[in-house]
Design a protein around this motif. Structure first.
Motif, PDB file in Angstrom:
ATOM      1  N   MET A  20       0.287   6.504  11.728  1.00  0.00           N
ATOM      2  CA  MET A  20       0.791   5.146  11.621  1.00  0.00           C
ATOM      3  C   MET A  20      -0.236   4.206  10.997  1.00  0.00           C
ATOM      4  SD  MET A  20       3.468   3.397  12.129  1.00  0.00           S
ATOM      5  CE  MET A  20       4.297   4.691  13.010  1.00  0.00           C
ATOM      6  N   CYS A  21       0.227   3.354  10.089  1.00  0.00           N
ATOM      7  CA  CYS A  21      -0.566   2.255   9.530  1.00  0.00           C
ATOM      8  C   CYS A  21       0.157   0.955   9.881  1.00  0.00           C
ATOM      9  CB  CYS A  21      -0.657   2.343   8.011  1.00  0.00           C
ATOM     10  SG  CYS A  21      -1.856   3.486   7.398  1.00  0.00           S
ATOM     11  N   TYR A  22      -0.610  -0.080  10.079  1.00  0.00           N
ATOM     12  CA  TYR A  22      -0.040  -1.390  10.365  1.00  0.00           C
ATOM     13  C   TYR A  22      -0.212  -2.305   9.159  1.00  0.00           C
ATOM     14  CZ  TYR A  22       0.245  -0.026  15.229  1.00  0.00           C
ATOM     15  OH  TYR A  22       0.566   0.611  16.389  1.00  0.00           O
TER      16      TYR A  22
ATOM     17  N   LYS B 270      -4.958 -15.524   2.573  1.00  0.00           N
ATOM     18  CA  LYS B 270      -3.489 -15.625   2.632  1.00  0.00           C
ATOM     19  C   LYS B 270      -2.844 -14.417   1.962  1.00  0.00           C
ATOM     20  CE  LYS B 270      -3.448 -20.616   2.660  1.00  0.00           C
ATOM     21  NZ  LYS B 270      -4.040 -21.419   1.628  1.00  0.00           N
ATOM     22  N   THR B 271      -3.155 -13.247   2.496  1.00  0.00           N
ATOM     23  CA  THR B 271      -2.646 -11.995   1.949  1.00  0.00           C
ATOM     24  C   THR B 271      -2.108 -11.130   3.072  1.00  0.00           C
ATOM     25  OG1 THR B 271      -4.341 -12.080   0.235  1.00  0.00           O
ATOM     26  CG2 THR B 271      -3.275  -9.967   0.581  1.00  0.00           C
ATOM     27  N   ILE B 272      -1.007 -10.451   2.807  1.00  0.00           N
ATOM     28  CA  ILE B 272      -0.503  -9.440   3.726  1.00  0.00           C
ATOM     29  C   ILE B 272      -0.243  -8.177   2.902  1.00  0.00           C
ATOM     30  CG2 ILE B 272       1.864 -10.320   3.521  1.00  0.00           C
ATOM     31  CD1 ILE B 272       2.331  -9.208   6.404  1.00  0.00           C
ATOM     32  N   VAL B 273      -0.707  -7.042   3.441  1.00  0.00           N
ATOM     33  CA  VAL B 273      -0.511  -5.751   2.778  1.00  0.00           C
ATOM     34  C   VAL B 273       0.381  -4.908   3.679  1.00  0.00           C
ATOM     35  CG1 VAL B 273      -1.625  -3.697   1.836  1.00  0.00           C
ATOM     36  CG2 VAL B 273      -2.812  -5.906   1.738  1.00  0.00           C
ATOM     37  N   LEU B 274       1.507  -4.482   3.133  1.00  0.00           N
ATOM     38  CA  LEU B 274       2.462  -3.680   3.902  1.00  0.00           C
ATOM     39  C   LEU B 274       2.268  -2.195   3.603  1.00  0.00           C
ATOM     40  CD1 LEU B 274       5.713  -5.792   3.442  1.00  0.00           C
ATOM     41  CD2 LEU B 274       4.072  -5.856   5.326  1.00  0.00           C
ATOM     42  N   PRO B 275       2.181  -1.358   4.632  1.00  0.00           N
ATOM     43  CA  PRO B 275       2.071   0.090   4.432  1.00  0.00           C
ATOM     44  C   PRO B 275       3.453   0.681   4.149  1.00  0.00           C
ATOM     45  CG  PRO B 275       2.032  -0.399   6.769  1.00  0.00           C
ATOM     46  CD  PRO B 275       2.109  -1.712   6.044  1.00  0.00           C
ATOM     47  N   VAL B 276       3.776   0.876   2.910  1.00  0.00           N
ATOM     48  CA  VAL B 276       5.105   1.287   2.467  1.00  0.00           C
ATOM     49  C   VAL B 276       5.573   2.555   3.173  1.00  0.00           C
ATOM     50  CG1 VAL B 276       6.431   2.049   0.465  1.00  0.00           C
ATOM     51  CG2 VAL B 276       4.834   0.152   0.247  1.00  0.00           C
TER      52      VAL B 276
ATOM     53  N   ASN C 100       0.873  -1.172   0.000  1.00  0.00           N
ATOM     54  CA  ASN C 100       0.000   0.000   0.000  1.00  0.00           C
ATOM     55  C   ASN C 100       0.914   1.226   0.000  1.00  0.00           C
ATOM     56  OD1 ASN C 100      -1.774   2.078   0.471  1.00  0.00           O
ATOM     57  ND2 ASN C 100      -2.892   1.008   2.095  1.00  0.00           N
ATOM     58  N   HIS C 101       1.003   1.887  -1.149  1.00  0.00           N
ATOM     59  CA  HIS C 101       1.896   3.036  -1.291  1.00  0.00           C
ATOM     60  C   HIS C 101       1.268   4.342  -0.836  1.00  0.00           C
ATOM     61  CE1 HIS C 101       5.294   1.142  -3.376  1.00  0.00           C
ATOM     62  NE2 HIS C 101       4.379   0.323  -3.849  1.00  0.00           N
ATOM     63  N   ASP C 102      -0.038   4.372  -0.696  1.00  0.00           N
ATOM     64  CA  ASP C 102      -0.685   5.636  -0.346  1.00  0.00           C
ATOM     65  C   ASP C 102      -1.816   5.418   0.652  1.00  0.00           C
ATOM     66  OD1 ASP C 102      -1.157   8.332  -0.302  1.00  0.00           O
ATOM     67  OD2 ASP C 102      -2.288   8.357  -2.186  1.00  0.00           O
ATOM     68  N   CYS C 103      -1.436   5.015   1.862  1.00  0.00           N
ATOM     69  CA  CYS C 103      -2.465   4.774   2.873  1.00  0.00           C
ATOM     70  C   CYS C 103      -3.135   6.077   3.308  1.00  0.00           C
ATOM     71  CB  CYS C 103      -1.898   4.017   4.062  1.00  0.00           C
ATOM     72  SG  CYS C 103      -0.498   4.788   4.869  1.00  0.00           S
ATOM     73  N   SER C 104      -2.488   7.219   3.065  1.00  0.00           N
ATOM     74  CA  SER C 104      -3.096   8.506   3.410  1.00  0.00           C
ATOM     75  C   SER C 104      -4.365   8.754   2.596  1.00  0.00           C
ATOM     76  CB  SER C 104      -2.116   9.658   3.173  1.00  0.00           C
ATOM     77  OG  SER C 104      -1.005   9.518   4.025  1.00  0.00           O
ATOM     78  N   ALA C 105      -4.383   8.284   1.363  1.00  0.00           N
ATOM     79  CA  ALA C 105      -5.568   8.452   0.517  1.00  0.00           C
ATOM     80  C   ALA C 105      -6.738   7.639   1.071  1.00  0.00           C
ATOM     81  CB  ALA C 105      -5.266   8.025  -0.910  1.00  0.00           C
ATOM     82  N   GLU C 106      -6.438   6.486   1.664  1.00  0.00           N
ATOM     83  CA  GLU C 106      -7.495   5.632   2.209  1.00  0.00           C
ATOM     84  C   GLU C 106      -7.933   6.066   3.601  1.00  0.00           C
ATOM     85  OE1 GLU C 106      -6.767   1.394   1.987  1.00  0.00           O
ATOM     86  OE2 GLU C 106      -5.377   1.754   0.326  1.00  0.00           O
ATOM     87  N   PHE C 107      -6.965   6.472   4.428  1.00  0.00           N
ATOM     88  CA  PHE C 107      -7.252   6.709   5.841  1.00  0.00           C
ATOM     89  C   PHE C 107      -7.137   8.162   6.263  1.00  0.00           C
ATOM     90  CE2 PHE C 107      -5.388   2.370   5.550  1.00  0.00           C
ATOM     91  CZ  PHE C 107      -6.575   1.671   5.766  1.00  0.00           C
TER      92      PHE C 107
END
Length: 175
Positions: A133-135, A143-149, A121-128
């Motif tokens: 901080m994003c986790y 079976k997915t993991i999304v990393l907040p870049v 996730n390159h732009d968590c600011s757009a979502e949240f």
């Protein structure tokens, strides 16, 4: 049928081997015995969904994949549970956090199809919106993991956020 199986085992010398080494041979015949996951299995199961080569996003994603590979340290030195943390981070508990199971799949078909999608996730600011901080987000079912870049640019940040998310996830499941 059992007599034929017994005769076949005897014919190839396996009956004697079974009698001599029952503990070693048990996983060959007893279904349901958990095979502990190691770091090599975990990393081989992770399939990163990378951006186009040569882009800045791609470079950052590769760096995070390398950070994840550095977590082989859990196999050699498990992260011990601290005050307030429900359990230690080992390769098995990490895999269980990612997928819901902490062991290597038993059937070869399950083992071959065992893939954990690694997304970024390159732009968590757009979502949240504005936040500090994003986790990492884990979906064991898919079976997915999304990393907040944005929040994992240095290894210390990456490791700290991943461990915090792991421990918070353990607390959530304890309730």
């Amino acid at each position: 049928m059992l007599d034929q199986l017994k005769e076949g085992l005897r014919l190839y010398g396996l009956a004697e081997l079974l009698n001599q080494y029952p503990e070693i041979c048990m996983p060959l015949f007893v279904a349901g015995q958990d095979i502990e996951a190691n770091a090599e299995f975990v990393m081989s199961a992770i399939s990163p969904e990378l951006s186009e080569k040569g882009t800045y996003k791609y470079q950052v994603e590769v760096k995070l994949v390398n950070f994840l590979q550095d977590l082989y340290e859990f196999e050699e030195n498990p992260e011990h549970a601290e005050d307030g943390c429900p359990r230690a981070v080992t390769t098995s508990t990490f895999l269980q956090w990612l997928t819901g199971q902490g062991h290597v799949p038993l059937l070869p078909s399950e083992k071959n199809d065992f893939v954990v999608a690694l997304q970024f996730n390159h732009d968590c600011s757009a979502e949240f919106g504005i936040h500090s901080m994003c986790y990492p987000v884990v979906s064991a079912f898919s079976k997915t993991i999304v990393l907040p870049v944005k929040h994992m640019t240095a290894y210390d940040q990456f490791r700290g956020l991943l461990l915090e998310a792991f421990h918070l996830g353990q607390e959530f499941h304890k309730v």
